[in-house]
Design an enzyme around this catalytic site. Structure first.
Site, PDB file in Angstrom:
ATOM      1  N   CYS A 235      80.444 172.681 -52.629  1.00 44.48           N
ATOM      2  CA  CYS A 235      81.428 171.750 -52.786  1.00 44.48           C
ATOM      3  C   CYS A 235      82.692 171.217 -52.838  1.00 44.48           C
ATOM      4  O   CYS A 235      83.148 170.192 -53.132  1.00 44.48           O
ATOM      5  CB  CYS A 235      82.006 172.868 -54.334  1.00 44.48           C
ATOM      6  SG  CYS A 235      80.459 174.352 -54.928  1.00 44.48           S
TER       7      CYS A 235
ATOM      8  N   HIS B  23      88.589 170.537 -57.210  1.00 42.16           N
ATOM      9  CA  HIS B  23      86.948 170.710 -57.873  1.00 42.16           C
ATOM     10  C   HIS B  23      86.802 171.262 -58.665  1.00 42.16           C
ATOM     11  O   HIS B  23      87.532 172.405 -58.935  1.00 42.16           O
ATOM     12  CB  HIS B  23      86.417 171.860 -56.642  1.00 42.16           C
ATOM     13  CG  HIS B  23      84.719 171.788 -56.386  1.00 42.16           C
ATOM     14  ND1 HIS B  23      84.206 171.616 -56.837  1.00 42.16           N
ATOM     15  CD2 HIS B  23      84.921 173.253 -56.473  1.00 42.16           C
ATOM     16  CE1 HIS B  23      83.184 172.147 -57.029  1.00 42.16           C
ATOM     17  NE2 HIS B  23      83.046 173.275 -57.153  1.00 42.16           N
TER      18      HIS B  23
ATOM     19  N   ASN C 124      79.916 172.407 -63.247  1.00 39.34           N
ATOM     20  CA  ASN C 124      80.206 172.071 -61.582  1.00 39.34           C
ATOM     21  C   ASN C 124      78.996 171.677 -61.180  1.00 39.34           C
ATOM     22  O   ASN C 124      77.859 171.868 -60.693  1.00 39.34           O
ATOM     23  CB  ASN C 124      80.199 173.681 -60.889  1.00 39.34           C
ATOM     24  CG  ASN C 124      80.624 173.583 -59.276  1.00 39.34           C
ATOM     25  OD1 ASN C 124      80.775 172.402 -58.766  1.00 39.34           O
ATOM     26  ND2 ASN C 124      80.944 175.275 -58.914  1.00 39.34           N
TER      27      ASN C 124
END
Length: 323
Positions: free
Chosen positions: A114, A250, A280
């Site tokens: 990520c 993020h 996500n």
């Protein structure tokens, strides 16, 4: 005169299939309300069966090039952040290079889960500042739907597929924080935390595997580490959180985003939030949010932006840039 890496184009791509939370109610002991309350996610996009990470990445790259008014011939390098490349090798970046018709320069993947886009952006900046490239296409692209355990309600409802890209160009600056472009970066990792977020398979272990996560532990690390890396990067740029126009974080979980903004003493009005629409998307989430933020009219030329991310590794980092 200092050399700076300036964003001259941004774009994104989302697969056609939109999956609302309600779709998970059919197969899992979960509800739309539970997913929304815990994560802020309402829907996400899943790639079609014949659609791969390099497909998503190519579409996002083309959108970023169009936004910059450039062609593949103008690009010296591609740095692509992903944990879900099409093949074991070659890199997804070289596949995008071929699809764009780019026959010179070089292309490679970066793997920091990520945090991948922040790592890719930092590497691309280093290539430009050191004179190894004049224009770099930086892409984040993922198909996390391919590594989900669809029986694990704590993880499979959180992730989505997508891609985002920026074009970075070498431009002269004054060397002050008033310059456009990347002003500072901060990268970190600590391999001792592997078990908090990982995929239980891979080439060397002869399986694809599924994503495994200790969500509460990741959450505990996230807010503290994201705040610290953002503050470190700002300090390196000679700036503080009061100078920030936008946090583009993020997009993992609305509570992490809110917690980090609060610790940085910034209101949520100064945060670009897309987690409700995309879930996500790992390395794709920051460039996706940058592109959507620009489309919405939130991000404007001259705005000071902080991007920060944390992912498996653990790996985390931040980039401060002026749009």
């Amino acid at each position: 005169m200092a050399g700076r890496s300036v964003v001259v184009g941004v774009g994104h791509y989302l697969p056609e299939r939109v999956v609302p939370n309600s779709e998970f109610e059919k197969t899992l002991d979960t509800t739309d309300e539970w997913i929304k309350t815990r994560s802020g996610i309402e829907r996400r996009h899943f790639a079609a069966e014949d659609e791969t990470t390099s497909d998503l990445a190519t579409n996002a790259a083309q959108a970023a090039l169009a936004d910059a008014g450039l062609t593949a011939d103008d690009i010296d390098a591609i740095v692509l952040a992903t944990s879900t490349a099409d093949l074991t090798f070659p890199s997804a970046a070289t596949m995008v290079q071929a699809r764009l018709g780019m026959t010179k320069g070089f292309a490679f993947d970066v793997q920091a889960v990520c945090a991948g886009f922040v790592f890719a952006l930092s590497n691309a900046n280093a290539l430009i500042v050191s004179g190894q490239a004049k224009r770099v296409l930086v892409i984040g692209a993922e198909t996390f739907s391919r590594i989900m355990d669809w029986t694990d309600r704590s993880t499979c409802v959180l992730f989505g597929d997508g891609a985002g890209a920026v074009v970075l160009e070498a431009q002269k600056g004054t060397g002050t924080a008033e310059d456009r472009g990347i002003l500072a970066t901060d990268l970190n990792s600590d391999g001792r935390y592997k078990d908090l977020l990982y995929v239980d398979g891979g080439v060397s272990t002869q399986s694809t595997g599924h994503l495994r996560m200790q969500g509460n532990q990741v959450f505990r690390h996230a807010v503290e580490k994201l705040t610290k890396t953002a503050e470190t990067a700002l300090e390196r740029a000679g700036l503080s959180s009061s100078d920030v126009d936008w946090i583009v974080p993020h997009q993992a979980n609305i509570r992490i985003i809110q917690g980090t903004a609060k610790k940085m003493n910034l209101p949520m009005e100064n945060v670009v939030v897309t987690v409700q629409d995309h879930g996500n998307t790992s390395a794709a989430s920051i460039p996706l949010a940058l592109s959507v933020g620009k489309q919405r009219g939130q991000i404007k030329p001259g705005d000071l932006i902080v991007t920060e991310a944390i992912g498996g590794g653990l790996a985390w980092g931040a980039v401060v840039l002026r749009w």
